[in-house]
Structures are given as structure tokens and as C-alpha cells.
Scaffold this motif. Structure first.
Motif, PDB file in Angstrom:
ATOM      1  N   ASP A 191      10.613 -10.703   9.354  1.00  0.00           N
ATOM      2  CA  ASP A 191       9.615 -11.285   8.453  1.00  0.00           C
ATOM      3  C   ASP A 191       8.240 -11.337   9.121  1.00  0.00           C
ATOM      4  N   ALA A 192       8.224 -11.615  10.426  1.00  0.00           N
ATOM      5  CA  ALA A 192       6.947 -11.631  11.146  1.00  0.00           C
ATOM      6  C   ALA A 192       6.343 -10.226  11.213  1.00  0.00           C
ATOM      7  N   VAL A 193       7.189  -9.213  11.413  1.00  0.00           N
ATOM      8  CA  VAL A 193       6.711  -7.837  11.446  1.00  0.00           C
ATOM      9  C   VAL A 193       6.149  -7.437  10.075  1.00  0.00           C
ATOM     10  N   VAL A 194       6.826  -7.848   8.997  1.00  0.00           N
ATOM     11  CA  VAL A 194       6.356  -7.542   7.638  1.00  0.00           C
ATOM     12  C   VAL A 194       4.979  -8.165   7.401  1.00  0.00           C
ATOM     13  N   GLN A 195       4.804  -9.420   7.809  1.00  0.00           N
ATOM     14  CA  GLN A 195       3.506 -10.085   7.638  1.00  0.00           C
ATOM     15  C   GLN A 195       2.416  -9.356   8.418  1.00  0.00           C
ATOM     16  N   ASP A 196       2.743  -8.892   9.618  1.00  0.00           N
ATOM     17  CA  ASP A 196       1.773  -8.155  10.425  1.00  0.00           C
ATOM     18  C   ASP A 196       1.366  -6.844   9.744  1.00  0.00           C
ATOM     19  N   ARG A 197       2.365  -6.108   9.188  1.00  0.00           N
ATOM     20  CA  ARG A 197       2.045  -4.828   8.555  1.00  0.00           C
ATOM     21  C   ARG A 197       1.269  -5.020   7.254  1.00  0.00           C
ATOM     22  N   ALA A 198       1.512  -6.122   6.566  1.00  0.00           N
ATOM     23  CA  ALA A 198       0.753  -6.395   5.350  1.00  0.00           C
ATOM     24  C   ALA A 198      -0.722  -6.595   5.682  1.00  0.00           C
ATOM     25  N   ALA A 199      -0.971  -7.209   6.848  1.00  0.00           N
ATOM     26  CA  ALA A 199      -2.357  -7.447   7.269  1.00  0.00           C
ATOM     27  C   ALA A 199      -2.938  -6.269   8.032  1.00  0.00           C
ATOM     28  N   HIS A 200      -2.077  -5.530   8.755  1.00  0.00           N
ATOM     29  CA  HIS A 200      -2.545  -4.437   9.614  1.00  0.00           C
ATOM     30  C   HIS A 200      -1.639  -3.216   9.415  1.00  0.00           C
ATOM     31  N   PRO A 201      -1.808  -2.457   8.335  1.00  0.00           N
ATOM     32  CA  PRO A 201      -0.939  -1.300   8.060  1.00  0.00           C
ATOM     33  C   PRO A 201      -0.988  -0.267   9.184  1.00  0.00           C
ATOM     34  N   ARG A 202       0.154   0.407   9.386  1.00  0.00           N
ATOM     35  CA  ARG A 202       0.252   1.479  10.371  1.00  0.00           C
ATOM     36  C   ARG A 202       1.021   2.635   9.748  1.00  0.00           C
ATOM     37  N   ASP A 203       1.172   3.703  10.502  1.00  0.00           N
ATOM     38  CA  ASP A 203       1.964   4.846  10.044  1.00  0.00           C
ATOM     39  C   ASP A 203       3.396   4.667  10.529  1.00  0.00           C
ATOM     40  N   ASP A 204       4.145   3.779   9.875  1.00  0.00           N
ATOM     41  CA  ASP A 204       5.529   3.559  10.272  1.00  0.00           C
ATOM     42  C   ASP A 204       6.358   3.134   9.063  1.00  0.00           C
ATOM     43  N   LEU A 205       7.676   3.050   9.262  1.00  0.00           N
ATOM     44  CA  LEU A 205       8.585   2.763   8.168  1.00  0.00           C
ATOM     45  C   LEU A 205       8.339   1.375   7.578  1.00  0.00           C
ATOM     46  N   VAL A 206       8.102   0.384   8.430  1.00  0.00           N
ATOM     47  CA  VAL A 206       7.898  -0.966   7.912  1.00  0.00           C
ATOM     48  C   VAL A 206       6.685  -1.009   6.984  1.00  0.00           C
ATOM     49  N   THR A 207       5.604  -0.363   7.375  1.00  0.00           N
ATOM     50  CA  THR A 207       4.411  -0.337   6.521  1.00  0.00           C
ATOM     51  C   THR A 207       4.710   0.312   5.179  1.00  0.00           C
ATOM     52  N   ARG A 208       5.471   1.427   5.197  1.00  0.00           N
ATOM     53  CA  ARG A 208       5.795   2.102   3.935  1.00  0.00           C
ATOM     54  C   ARG A 208       6.640   1.202   3.034  1.00  0.00           C
ATOM     55  N   LEU A 209       7.554   0.459   3.626  1.00  0.00           N
ATOM     56  CA  LEU A 209       8.378  -0.438   2.825  1.00  0.00           C
ATOM     57  C   LEU A 209       7.559  -1.619   2.295  1.00  0.00           C
ATOM     58  N   VAL A 210       6.619  -2.115   3.093  1.00  0.00           N
ATOM     59  CA  VAL A 210       5.722  -3.171   2.617  1.00  0.00           C
ATOM     60  C   VAL A 210       4.912  -2.669   1.429  1.00  0.00           C
ATOM     61  N   GLU A 211       4.447  -1.441   1.497  1.00  0.00           N
ATOM     62  CA  GLU A 211       3.684  -0.864   0.382  1.00  0.00           C
ATOM     63  C   GLU A 211       4.546  -0.751  -0.874  1.00  0.00           C
ATOM     64  N   HIS A 212       5.836  -0.390  -0.692  1.00  0.00           N
ATOM     65  CA  HIS A 212       6.750  -0.347  -1.840  1.00  0.00           C
ATOM     66  C   HIS A 212       6.931  -1.739  -2.437  1.00  0.00           C
ATOM     67  N   GLN A 213       7.007  -2.743  -1.552  1.00  0.00           N
ATOM     68  CA  GLN A 213       7.156  -4.110  -2.052  1.00  0.00           C
ATOM     69  C   GLN A 213       5.909  -4.546  -2.827  1.00  0.00           C
ATOM     70  N   GLN A 214       4.753  -4.224  -2.276  1.00  0.00           N
ATOM     71  CA  GLN A 214       3.498  -4.582  -2.944  1.00  0.00           C
ATOM     72  C   GLN A 214       3.355  -3.876  -4.291  1.00  0.00           C
ATOM     73  N   ALA A 215       3.948  -2.682  -4.413  1.00  0.00           N
ATOM     74  CA  ALA A 215       3.895  -1.926  -5.666  1.00  0.00           C
ATOM     75  C   ALA A 215       4.965  -2.372  -6.656  1.00  0.00           C
ATOM     76  N   GLY A 216       5.821  -3.285  -6.234  1.00  0.00           N
ATOM     77  CA  GLY A 216       6.862  -3.792  -7.121  1.00  0.00           C
ATOM     78  C   GLY A 216       8.137  -2.978  -7.124  1.00  0.00           C
ATOM     79  N   ASP A 217       8.286  -2.051  -6.152  1.00  0.00           N
ATOM     80  CA  ASP A 217       9.479  -1.208  -6.090  1.00  0.00           C
ATOM     81  C   ASP A 217      10.671  -1.918  -5.482  1.00  0.00           C
ATOM     82  N   LEU A 218      10.437  -2.958  -4.695  1.00  0.00           N
ATOM     83  CA  LEU A 218      11.514  -3.769  -4.150  1.00  0.00           C
ATOM     84  C   LEU A 218      10.984  -5.177  -3.912  1.00  0.00           C
ATOM     85  N   THR A 219      11.895  -6.137  -3.894  1.00  0.00           N
ATOM     86  CA  THR A 219      11.493  -7.529  -3.731  1.00  0.00           C
ATOM     87  C   THR A 219      11.337  -7.862  -2.247  1.00  0.00           C
TER      88      THR A 219
END
Length: 397
Positions: A191-219
């Protein structure tokens, strides 16, 4: 066939690769177990894994072991292993791009460098404790790279993954406090890593999944559950399979030397090891309809069937010579499952082990076990707890 044998899969002392299972396979296609029925032969196993009258049976694993509620049971029901239908396909589709062969192939030079770096730390000493000095850091650091986690934190991730990996063992109820403590730790960390990627996106899997969550593709919950699952499954099974690979290869010194001399055999060595000594000793399926599998095995909807990986992989009916040989391509093994639930990370596991095994063989050509080591039960998911190896010292690169 006569009365099918009973195989005590839940007994930690039982060896699912042992003579009792082989004898049962020669008597018929199936046996009875503590966890439902077991299929034993290659043809019947491969047919069942593709059979749409069955679904993944792992969802019932906690209740089969007397665990009906709590953090572990709740998490288990929401993992990719337990989901079915459109929900499973949707999450798998979101995760798939990071695990495709092309994406993993780009990481192979890094796998090679990491393997040599770890061997450099013990090559001049002439001895290694394989789990803590190679298999665990290798698999955990690769997982961190894959997900985009800080590689410097691999030890903590590995510790949680190791404890959570006990959820696949036959002592799962006994280990429940450690499992749930690891779940709590991994949830907080992810959860801490997700919060970091939401604030500081990178080129990695966690960032891509955060973007999917922000787009409503997953909760947010689905994201947390998926990351915790990937963090432990991606490390624990590969670490265990590396230790089983060494155990098998060192029992065949000629094959070990050949692998060191011909690293291109690495890929087939991985397949051979997983055929004869898999970390996943059975794969679970549940009948969704009434099914007659022949040979007297008639299932009702809801019945559980275990596919015994070693028994099927070494079935002489499927191959002229089932003996271990890294130069021969044998029929498909069951180490990565099959059907729609085929292991998501199989390319990662195949490629990182195909790199690691030849590096170890080349740099420890006369390696031999220094005693029996300490091993998990040979039932459920298995592997080494401690496996010391000695060899003639070799220079750093």
C-alpha cells in the motif's frame, strides 16, 4: 482396477514422489487422498487440465484445512488462483503485459549479471548455503526488478514471501499466525508503494496497475490483493525450484558437468527438473458438473481432484524413457499448471532459472551436497529450507 489406494497427502511425512504413489499409478489412473481424488497418469492429467468441466479448486484450500475465516482466508478467496470466469480473465489481462516473453527476455542480461555477482561472494570459499546465499536473493531481487520495488529491500520482501509461502504447505493451519503476520506486513508495504507511485509515477508494473486503478479498471482492494500475491508467488516458488533443481542435478554429476559446459541446455534443464522434481507437487481442480473420468472414477459437481505432478511427469506410458536427461525433450510437465489458470509468471521462472543453473554448474563443476540439508515436506509446495553445498574453490570473475 481394484480398490484404489489411499494416499495421505496431508501427512508431512508422506513423499508424493515416492514408491507408494508410483505403485498406485501402475495399478490404475487414480487414487483417493485427504484432499479429494488424485490423478496419476500423464494422458488423463493433461486431458483434465484442459477440461472445461473443471475449474481451479484452490478456493477451498483453507476450508479443507479447517480455516474458515480471518485475514488469510479472505485474501485467499480474492487471489488470482481462486477467481474464476470474467473476473479472473479481467485481472489476468491487466497483469499479462509485464509477464510476456518479450518483456522478460529484455531482463535476461540482468539475470546473468546477478547470478555471477552472487556466485562471486562464495566462489573462492568453496562452499555455499544455497538457499540464503543464492536461491533466495536471486529470486527476490529479480521479483523486485519485475514489480519495480526497491532492490535494496529484497530481504524484507523475501522474509514475508517465505512466511506467506507456507500457505501452500500441508502445515498451513499450524503456520497460520506466521502467514497472517506476513500478509499484514506485505499489505502495508504494498500500500505504501502504491501511494508512492500515485504521487511519483515510474516505468514499472506498480505504476501501470495504479493507472489501471485510477482509470476504474480495478479497485484499490484488487490492486492490493494482486500485489501481495505477486510479491510472494514470484519469489517463493522460484527459490524452491532452484533448490530442487540443484538436488536433482547434483544427483546426476554427468548432467551437472554437461550443463556447465553447454549453457544452452539451461532451458531444457529447467523443464526436466520441473518434470521430475517440481516444487508444486499437485495441482487442484474442482468439478463444476457431474463427470465420468473412466476407470471407475465418477465425480459429482464440487468434487476435488488433485493432479500429481511428479507421477504424471514420469509416467512411462507417455515417453519411451522417463529417466532424467537434460538433452532430451520429454512430454509436457505439470509444473506451471494448465488451461486458463496456467502460471502467469512462467516465462520469468523459465528464463531466470535457465540463466542461473548453467552459471552455477560452470562455476561449481564438482559441486556436491554437504549433508542432506533441511527440506519442507515432500507434499504440497516443497523445497529446501537449508541446503549446504561444497565444491573446489573457483576464482571470482
Amino acid at each position: 482396477m481394484g480398490t484404489p489406494r489411499f494416499l495421505p497427502l496431508a501427512d508431512p511425512a508422506f513423499d508424493v514422489t515416492g514408491e507408494e504413489v508410483i505403485a498406485a499409478r501402475e495399478e490404475g489412473t487414480w487414487a483417493r487422498t485427504d484432499y479429494g481424488y488424485a490423478l496419476l497418469r500423464h494422458a488423463e492429467v493433461t486431458a483434465l487440465l484442459k477440461d472445461r468441466r473443471f475449474r481451479q479448486g484452490n478456493a477451498r484450500w483453507p476450508s479443507q484445512n479447517g480455516i474458515h475465516s480471518g485475514m488469510f482466508s479472505d485474501w485467499w478467496q480474492r487471489t488470482l488462483l481462486s477467481l474464476e470466469g470474467q473476473e479472473h480473465l479481467r485481472l489476468r489481462r491487466l497483469l499479462n503485459p509485464a509477464f510476456k516473453q518479450g518483456a522478460v527476455s529484455a531482463m535476461v542480461p540482468g539475470f546473468t549479471e546477478l547470478a555471477h555477482e552472487l556466485v562471486d561472494a562464495f566462489s573462492e570459499r568453496g562452499r555455499v548455503e544455497l538457499v540464503t546465499e543464492f536461491a533466495e536473493p536471486y529470486s527476490s531481487r529479480i521479483l523486485c526488478r519485475l514489480l519495480g520495488l526497491p532492490e535494496t529491500e529484497w530481504e524484507q520482501v523475501a522474509h514475508w514471501a517465505d512466511d506467506l509461502g507456507k500457505s501452500f504447505g500441508v502445515r498451513v493451519k499450524e503456520d497460520l499466525p506466521r502467514i497472517e503476520a506476513a500478509l499484514e506486513g506485505l499489505y502495508g508495504y504494498c500500500d505504501a508503494v502504491v501511494q508512492d507511485r500515485a504521487a511519483h509515477p515510474r516505468d514499472d508494473l506498480v505504476t501501470r496497475l495504479v493507472e489501471h486503478q485510477q482509470a476504474g479498471d480495478l479497485t484499490a482492494e484488487e490492486l492490493s490483493v494482486a500485489l501481495v500475491f505477486l510479491a510472494f508467488a514470484g519469489m517463493e516458488t522460484t527459490r524452491n525450484q532452484i533448490t530442487l533443481a540443484l538436488r536433482t542435478l547434483l544427483a546426476h554429476p554427468d548432467q551437472w558437468r554437461l550443463l556447465g559446459e553447454q549453457p544452452e541446455l539451461g532451458r531444457n534443464a529447467v523443464e526436466e527438473v520441473m518434470r521430475v522434481n517440481p516444487t508444486v507437487t499437485w495441482i487442484t481442480r474442482e468439478a463444476v458438473d457431474d463427470v465420468d473420468l473412466g476407470d471407475g472414477l465418477v465425480l459429482n459437481a464440487g468434487d476435488i481432484v488433485q493432479v500429481l505432478s511428479h507421477s504424471a511427469g514420469t509416467d512411462p506410458r507417455a515417453q519411451p524413457d522417463p529417466a532424467f536427461d537434460i538433452t532430451v525433450e520429454h512430454p509436457m510437465h505439470m509444473g506451471f499448471g494448465g488451461g486458463v489458470h496456467h502460471c502467469l509468471g512462467h516465462w520469468v521462472a523459465r528464463m531466470d532459472m535457465a540463466v542461473a543453473l548453467p552459471v552455477l554448474a560452470a562455476r561449481m563443476p564438482d559441486a556436491r551436497p554437504d549433508g542432506p540439508g533441511e527440506w519442507l515436506p515432500m507434499s504440497g509446495n516443497t523445497g529446501a529450507i537449508r541446503y549446504p553445498i561444497v565444491f573446489t574453490p573457483t576464482p571470482r570473475r
